[in-house]
Scaffold this active site. Structure first.
Site, PDB file in Angstrom:
ATOM      1  CD  GLU A 164     -16.998  -5.668 -24.957  1.00  0.00           C
ATOM      2  OE1 GLU A 164     -16.758  -7.123 -25.042  1.00  0.00           O
ATOM      3  OE2 GLU A 164     -16.835  -4.827 -25.571  1.00  0.00           O
ATOM      4  CD  GLU A 169     -15.409  -0.560 -29.754  1.00  0.00           C
ATOM      5  OE1 GLU A 169     -14.889  -1.523 -29.326  1.00  0.00           O
ATOM      6  OE2 GLU A 169     -17.095  -0.879 -29.057  1.00  0.00           O
TER       7      GLU A 169
END
Length: 415
Positions: A164, A169
């Site tokens: 990932e 974020e």
């Protein structure tokens, strides 16, 4: 660091087959074998042009549905346009609402929030390149927007073995900070490897659009915000653990509500909250650098069809993708050049509707162009403007010259 996020089981089942970038957008190719250089560089671009309230391009994106017990997130991801729609101004808007209009059920009982999560699984994937999104994020306790990638082999090897890459974020309790992280076997969830980036002087990311990007190469991932690099990761950072990032990944955009990392919304959190996405693009490492895009109608670019270099190759409008077929240089001699040749008015034409093409640079007046302060590109010999016929923004529309009229079909931005 970032906590784990996993796909719902229904999507994992759909990912059990090997996924490839079957919907990569690039220059038009009637015969892929005829243009191997263009086909070798998988590229993706979405500027979210379309009527207000319309859905995203289903050829590029799909919407996931359901909840996410793995992170203890609070939202239910919906399909349709209630939580993910275009705004008519060139943006995708992902909206989180405090509501439950269809009695959705979540891991904790009746769901309290709805939102949206989109991915390109089975539609587009890339291995290496420049991956970026220009976005304006929401604000508030419990908000968790993200732009990230998963390995296309997740259906076979599971998470975190799939890898990932979190391009960006943000958790709402850190309004001035975003995080870039990698997750893999032995370094997932709170053990993910990454770094934060903070704006100076307490500025909040929610106050303006920012560009979040990674430059991804074999054994190397470099993160940046607005062009400022803030971390680089290589296998040397893993302490002997396995680097799982030398393979294809697909893209994900989502706005989560609550969860282990951000915590749940509280009385200070207002709803609805929105993640506004201006553009998403991927330019692979096979794409040559140099030159500038000529961007026009509907945010699309002047493009050499199929990346061809033969004299007479059409110059058309196409989704911007950063390939060599869209890299133009402005010559001191008044020419516009791509792929080593010049933008040329076919047959030395001066009449309305004369088509433009790629041709050997000859120094002729039909290859001279002037870029005005009003964003017109003018051929002085004909005293006419570079024009998109009938203002048709479809990919493959062949460009022409036409009497200058100031319409959007004749407005271009170089660079």
């Amino acid at each position: 660091m970032a906590r784990p996020r996993v796909l719902r089981r229904c999507l994992l089942a759909a990912l059990s087959a090997v996924l490839v970038g079957s919907a990569a957008v690039g220059t038009a190719q009637a015969d892929p074998a005829a243009a191997p250089a263009a086909a070798a560089a998988a590229t993706f671009s979405d500027t979210f042009d379309g009527p207000a309230g319309s859905a995203v391009d289903s050829g590029k994106w799909q919407l996931e549905t359901g909840d996410n017990v793995s992170n203890h997130e609070r939202q239910y991801y919906t399909s349709g346009t209630k939580n993910a729609a275009l705004d008519g101004q060139g943006h995708l808007v992902i909206t989180a609402r405090r509501e439950n209009p269809a009695n959705y059920q979540c891991w904790y009982g009746t769901c309290q929030y709805t939102s949206a999560r989109l991915n390109t699984s089975g539609k587009f994937s890339a291995q290496y390149g420049h991956v970026e999104a220009r976005m304006k994020i929401p604000r508030g306790q419990g908000m968790w927007p993200a732009f990230w990638m998963l390995g296309t082999d997740i259906g076979q090897v599971g998470w975190p073995n799939s890898g990932e890459i979190d391009v960006m974020e943000n958790v709402g309790f850190e309004p001035s900070t975003v995080h870039g992280t990698i997750h893999g076997p032995g370094y997932s969830g709170s053990a993910g490897i990454g770094a934060p980036y903070s704006l100076p002087n307490g500025q909040a990311f929610a106050d303006a659009f920012h560009t979040y990007a990674v430059d991804w190469a074999p054994d190397s991932i470099t993160w940046s915000v607005d062009g400022t690099v803030y971390q680089r990761r290589t296998p040397a950072d893993l302490g002997g653990k396995t680097w799982v990032f030398n393979k294809p990944f697909f893209l994900i955009l989502n706005l989560a509500v609550g969860g282990y990392w951000p915590g749940d919304p509280d009385g200070s959190t207002s709803f609805p909250q929105q993640l506004v996405v201006d553009s998403v693009s991927v330019t692979t490492s096979g794409t040559p650098s140099g030159g500038k895009a000529i961007k026009g109608l509907a945010g699309k670019c002047a493009d050499v069809a199929a990346g061809g270099t033969a004299n007479g190759t059409a110059v058309q409008l196409y989704d911007c993708n950063g390939t060599a077929a869209q890299q133009w240089t402005v010559g001191s001699d008044g020419t516009l050049r791509a792929l080593g040749k010049c933008l040329d008015v076919k047959d030395n034409g001066t009449a309305d509707g004369s088509q433009v093409q790629l041709w050997d640079c000859t120094g002729g007046a039909n290859q001279k162009w002037a870029i005005s302060s009003a964003n017109d590109i003018v051929n002085p010999q004909a005293n006419k403007c570079l024009d998109v016929p009938s203002a048709n923004s479809a990919n493959g529309t062949r460009l022409q010259i036409w009497t200058c009229n100031g319409t959007a079909a004749q407005k271009w931005t170089v660079g």
